[in-house]
Design a protein around this motif. Structure first.
Motif, PDB file in Angstrom:
ATOM      1  N   LEU A  61       0.805  -1.220   0.000  1.00  0.00           N
ATOM      2  CA  LEU A  61       0.000   0.000   0.000  1.00  0.00           C
ATOM      3  C   LEU A  61       0.838   1.270   0.000  1.00  0.00           C
ATOM      4  O   LEU A  61       0.334   2.348  -0.316  1.00  0.00           O
ATOM      5  CB  LEU A  61      -0.926   0.013   1.221  1.00  0.00           C
ATOM      6  N   SER A  62       2.099   1.158   0.359  1.00  0.00           N
ATOM      7  CA  SER A  62       2.941   2.347   0.482  1.00  0.00           C
ATOM      8  C   SER A  62       3.553   2.753  -0.848  1.00  0.00           C
ATOM      9  O   SER A  62       3.963   1.903  -1.651  1.00  0.00           O
ATOM     10  CB  SER A  62       4.064   2.076   1.496  1.00  0.00           C
ATOM     11  N   ALA A  63       3.626   4.056  -1.079  1.00  0.00           N
ATOM     12  CA  ALA A  63       4.309   4.569  -2.275  1.00  0.00           C
ATOM     13  C   ALA A  63       5.805   4.674  -2.046  1.00  0.00           C
ATOM     14  O   ALA A  63       6.565   4.880  -2.994  1.00  0.00           O
ATOM     15  CB  ALA A  63       3.733   5.944  -2.642  1.00  0.00           C
ATOM     16  N   ARG A  64       6.235   4.539  -0.805  1.00  0.00           N
ATOM     17  CA  ARG A  64       7.659   4.603  -0.475  1.00  0.00           C
ATOM     18  C   ARG A  64       8.311   3.246  -0.697  1.00  0.00           C
ATOM     19  O   ARG A  64       7.651   2.209  -0.659  1.00  0.00           O
ATOM     20  CB  ARG A  64       7.839   5.036   0.990  1.00  0.00           C
ATOM     21  N   GLU A  65       9.622   3.280  -0.896  1.00  0.00           N
ATOM     22  CA  GLU A  65      10.352   2.034  -1.099  1.00  0.00           C
ATOM     23  C   GLU A  65      10.426   1.215   0.182  1.00  0.00           C
ATOM     24  O   GLU A  65      10.453  -0.011   0.139  1.00  0.00           O
ATOM     25  CB  GLU A  65      11.771   2.325  -1.610  1.00  0.00           C
ATOM     26  N   ASP A  66      10.449   1.885   1.324  1.00  0.00           N
ATOM     27  CA  ASP A  66      10.436   1.179   2.600  1.00  0.00           C
ATOM     28  C   ASP A  66       9.476   1.870   3.555  1.00  0.00           C
ATOM     29  O   ASP A  66       9.093   3.029   3.353  1.00  0.00           O
ATOM     30  CB  ASP A  66      11.838   1.101   3.211  1.00  0.00           C
ATOM     31  N   ILE A  67       9.071   1.157   4.593  1.00  0.00           N
ATOM     32  CA  ILE A  67       8.038   1.636   5.512  1.00  0.00           C
ATOM     33  C   ILE A  67       8.562   1.606   6.945  1.00  0.00           C
ATOM     34  O   ILE A  67       9.659   1.111   7.205  1.00  0.00           O
ATOM     35  CB  ILE A  67       6.771   0.760   5.410  1.00  0.00           C
ATOM     36  N   ASP A  68       7.754   2.132   7.862  1.00  0.00           N
ATOM     37  CA  ASP A  68       8.115   2.064   9.274  1.00  0.00           C
ATOM     38  C   ASP A  68       7.083   1.220  10.024  1.00  0.00           C
ATOM     39  O   ASP A  68       6.070   0.789   9.471  1.00  0.00           O
ATOM     40  CB  ASP A  68       8.240   3.458   9.893  1.00  0.00           C
ATOM     41  N   LEU A  69       7.355   0.990  11.296  1.00  0.00           N
ATOM     42  CA  LEU A  69       6.512   0.114  12.105  1.00  0.00           C
ATOM     43  C   LEU A  69       5.105   0.673  12.274  1.00  0.00           C
ATOM     44  O   LEU A  69       4.139  -0.084  12.424  1.00  0.00           O
ATOM     45  CB  LEU A  69       7.174  -0.093  13.478  1.00  0.00           C
ATOM     46  N   PHE A  70       4.964   1.987  12.248  1.00  0.00           N
ATOM     47  CA  PHE A  70       3.657   2.599  12.429  1.00  0.00           C
ATOM     48  C   PHE A  70       2.706   2.218  11.292  1.00  0.00           C
ATOM     49  O   PHE A  70       1.516   1.977  11.519  1.00  0.00           O
ATOM     50  CB  PHE A  70       3.793   4.116  12.530  1.00  0.00           C
ATOM     51  N   ARG A  71       3.218   2.167  10.075  1.00  0.00           N
ATOM     52  CA  ARG A  71       2.382   1.769   8.933  1.00  0.00           C
ATOM     53  C   ARG A  71       1.950   0.310   9.059  1.00  0.00           C
ATOM     54  O   ARG A  71       0.831  -0.051   8.676  1.00  0.00           O
ATOM     55  CB  ARG A  71       3.139   1.992   7.620  1.00  0.00           C
ATOM     56  N   ILE A  72       2.822  -0.522   9.582  1.00  0.00           N
ATOM     57  CA  ILE A  72       2.480  -1.937   9.767  1.00  0.00           C
ATOM     58  C   ILE A  72       1.337  -2.072  10.766  1.00  0.00           C
ATOM     59  O   ILE A  72       0.385  -2.834  10.559  1.00  0.00           O
ATOM     60  CB  ILE A  72       3.715  -2.729  10.243  1.00  0.00           C
ATOM     61  N   TYR A  73       1.418  -1.311  11.850  1.00  0.00           N
ATOM     62  CA  TYR A  73       0.374  -1.425  12.878  1.00  0.00           C
ATOM     63  C   TYR A  73      -0.919  -0.722  12.494  1.00  0.00           C
ATOM     64  O   TYR A  73      -1.968  -1.006  13.085  1.00  0.00           O
ATOM     65  CB  TYR A  73       0.913  -0.942  14.225  1.00  0.00           C
ATOM     66  N   ARG A  74      -0.869   0.157  11.527  1.00  0.00           N
ATOM     67  CA  ARG A  74      -2.130   0.690  10.997  1.00  0.00           C
ATOM     68  C   ARG A  74      -2.923  -0.435  10.330  1.00  0.00           C
ATOM     69  O   ARG A  74      -4.154  -0.489  10.440  1.00  0.00           O
ATOM     70  CB  ARG A  74      -1.858   1.813   9.997  1.00  0.00           C
TER      71      ARG A  74
ATOM     72  N   ALA B  52      -1.788   0.336  19.322  1.00  0.00           N
ATOM     73  CA  ALA B  52      -0.717   1.205  19.820  1.00  0.00           C
ATOM     74  C   ALA B  52       0.006   0.557  20.992  1.00  0.00           C
ATOM     75  O   ALA B  52       1.241   0.621  21.103  1.00  0.00           O
ATOM     76  CB  ALA B  52      -1.286   2.562  20.221  1.00  0.00           C
ATOM     77  N   ALA B  53      -0.738  -0.076  21.896  1.00  0.00           N
ATOM     78  CA  ALA B  53      -0.124  -0.750  23.036  1.00  0.00           C
ATOM     79  C   ALA B  53       0.697  -1.949  22.580  1.00  0.00           C
ATOM     80  O   ALA B  53       1.780  -2.218  23.119  1.00  0.00           O
ATOM     81  CB  ALA B  53      -1.208  -1.201  24.017  1.00  0.00           C
ATOM     82  N   LEU B  54       0.207  -2.653  21.567  1.00  0.00           N
ATOM     83  CA  LEU B  54       0.940  -3.808  21.051  1.00  0.00           C
ATOM     84  C   LEU B  54       2.216  -3.370  20.346  1.00  0.00           C
ATOM     85  O   LEU B  54       3.257  -4.038  20.428  1.00  0.00           O
ATOM     86  CB  LEU B  54       0.047  -4.609  20.103  1.00  0.00           C
ATOM     87  N   LEU B  55       2.150  -2.241  19.640  1.00  0.00           N
ATOM     88  CA  LEU B  55       3.347  -1.692  18.997  1.00  0.00           C
ATOM     89  C   LEU B  55       4.420  -1.381  20.054  1.00  0.00           C
ATOM     90  O   LEU B  55       5.596  -1.719  19.874  1.00  0.00           O
ATOM     91  CB  LEU B  55       2.969  -0.433  18.217  1.00  0.00           C
ATOM     92  N   LYS B  56       4.022  -0.742  21.143  1.00  0.00           N
ATOM     93  CA  LYS B  56       4.980  -0.444  22.206  1.00  0.00           C
ATOM     94  C   LYS B  56       5.572  -1.716  22.791  1.00  0.00           C
ATOM     95  O   LYS B  56       6.754  -1.770  23.140  1.00  0.00           O
ATOM     96  CB  LYS B  56       4.298   0.373  23.303  1.00  0.00           C
ATOM     97  N   ARG B  57       4.758  -2.761  22.894  1.00  0.00           N
ATOM     98  CA  ARG B  57       5.259  -4.025  23.424  1.00  0.00           C
ATOM     99  C   ARG B  57       6.270  -4.652  22.477  1.00  0.00           C
ATOM    100  O   ARG B  57       7.285  -5.207  22.918  1.00  0.00           O
ATOM    101  CB  ARG B  57       4.097  -4.992  23.670  1.00  0.00           C
ATOM    102  N   GLU B  58       6.023  -4.561  21.174  1.00  0.00           N
ATOM    103  CA  GLU B  58       6.999  -5.093  20.217  1.00  0.00           C
ATOM    104  C   GLU B  58       8.333  -4.360  20.345  1.00  0.00           C
ATOM    105  O   GLU B  58       9.403  -4.986  20.311  1.00  0.00           O
ATOM    106  CB  GLU B  58       6.478  -4.991  18.786  1.00  0.00           C
ATOM    107  N   LEU B  59       8.281  -3.048  20.474  1.00  0.00           N
ATOM    108  CA  LEU B  59       9.514  -2.282  20.644  1.00  0.00           C
ATOM    109  C   LEU B  59      10.241  -2.687  21.924  1.00  0.00           C
ATOM    110  O   LEU B  59      11.471  -2.803  21.941  1.00  0.00           O
ATOM    111  CB  LEU B  59       9.208  -0.790  20.664  1.00  0.00           C
ATOM    112  N   ALA B  60       9.484  -2.929  22.989  1.00  0.00           N
ATOM    113  CA  ALA B  60      10.096  -3.326  24.255  1.00  0.00           C
ATOM    114  C   ALA B  60      10.780  -4.678  24.139  1.00  0.00           C
ATOM    115  O   ALA B  60      11.882  -4.883  24.670  1.00  0.00           O
ATOM    116  CB  ALA B  60       9.036  -3.359  25.354  1.00  0.00           C
ATOM    117  N   VAL B  61      10.155  -5.608  23.429  1.00  0.00           N
ATOM    118  CA  VAL B  61      10.754  -6.932  23.231  1.00  0.00           C
ATOM    119  C   VAL B  61      12.025  -6.822  22.400  1.00  0.00           C
ATOM    120  O   VAL B  61      13.057  -7.437  22.712  1.00  0.00           O
ATOM    121  CB  VAL B  61       9.744  -7.897  22.569  1.00  0.00           C
ATOM    122  N   GLU B  62      11.968  -6.029  21.334  1.00  0.00           N
ATOM    123  CA  GLU B  62      13.152  -5.836  20.489  1.00  0.00           C
ATOM    124  C   GLU B  62      14.318  -5.285  21.315  1.00  0.00           C
ATOM    125  O   GLU B  62      15.444  -5.795  21.253  1.00  0.00           O
ATOM    126  CB  GLU B  62      12.832  -4.871  19.341  1.00  0.00           C
ATOM    127  N   LEU B  63      14.058  -4.241  22.089  1.00  0.00           N
ATOM    128  CA  LEU B  63      15.121  -3.616  22.867  1.00  0.00           C
ATOM    129  C   LEU B  63      15.674  -4.567  23.925  1.00  0.00           C
ATOM    130  O   LEU B  63      16.866  -4.525  24.241  1.00  0.00           O
ATOM    131  CB  LEU B  63      14.601  -2.339  23.526  1.00  0.00           C
TER     132      LEU B  63
END
Length: 215
Positions: free
Chosen positions: A76-89, A99-110
């Protein structure tokens, strides 16, 4: 002589001395996750618990939904690459409280990310010799999170990340102008000084314990 000093002493023999800029990849070069595949992070999130908009969605499992959402977001993106926010949309149509699940994914990654000592020592050795270095990464994590990873595990190093620039290393359109801006004009050219190292092959249970989550 310490291991880090030994690495620095051998740099002159292993790294071309006449380059304007030395660029390193981030994941699996300077840092890594102690799992077989990056998608195992999604399995950990599933184990932590995901609330779906419809009960039937839970039969498929979050790992599959997360992978599919990323593919759809890229289409769906016109950009060559995307960020995590677009994935969670996209995931917002499948899960509750994205939004809470996105924060949890970031916490697990870190929590999981750890440095690769030899590669970090090589980069720091170049910096100690007054060389210009940067990090270039194709990654959907937000640039603020990448900055936090770099500062924690590598140090103060300039970086370029595709989630912010919207372009990947493959196209060259993202890294070339920015790298030239970073590089010293007296050098002849930039060089990709990455050291590919495969992700450590530990079972997901070990990664789970390292992240500090209950079993």
């Amino acid at each position: 002589m310490t291991r880090a000093q030994d690495v620095q002493a051998g740099l002159a023999a292993r790294v071309a001395p006449d380059k304007a800029l030395y660029s390193f990849d981030l994941f699996d070069t300077l840092v890594t996750r102690p799992v077989k595949r990056p998608a195992m992070v999604f399995h950990i999130l599933d184990r932590l618990g995901v609330e779906y908009r419809l009960p039937v969605f839970g039969l498929i499992g979050f790992r599959i939904w997360r992978v599919l959402a990323e593919r759809v977001a890229r289409r769906l993106s016109a950009r060559e690459d995307i960020d995590l926010f677009r994935i969670y949309r996209v995931l917002g149509y499948i899960v509750k409280a994205p939004a809470a699940l996105l924060k949890r994914e970031l916490a697990v990654e870190l929590a999981l990310i750890q440095p690769i000592p030899d590669s970090v020592a090589t980069l720091r050795g170049l910096l100690a010799q007054g060389r210009r270095c940067c990090i270039v990464s194709d990654m959907y994590l937000p640039s603020a999170v990448i900055r936090r990873i770099v500062r924690r595990h590598v140090g103060e190093v300039d970086f370029l990340v595709s989630s912010r620039e919207g372009r990947t290393k493959r196209s060259g359109a993202r890294s070339a102008p920015s790298s030239r801006a970073m590089a010293s004009r007296r050098g002849r050219s930039s060089i990709l000084a990455t050291t590919p190292i495969p992700t450590s092959r530990y079972p997901v249970r070990w990664a789970w314990r390292r992240a500090g989550f209950p079993r």
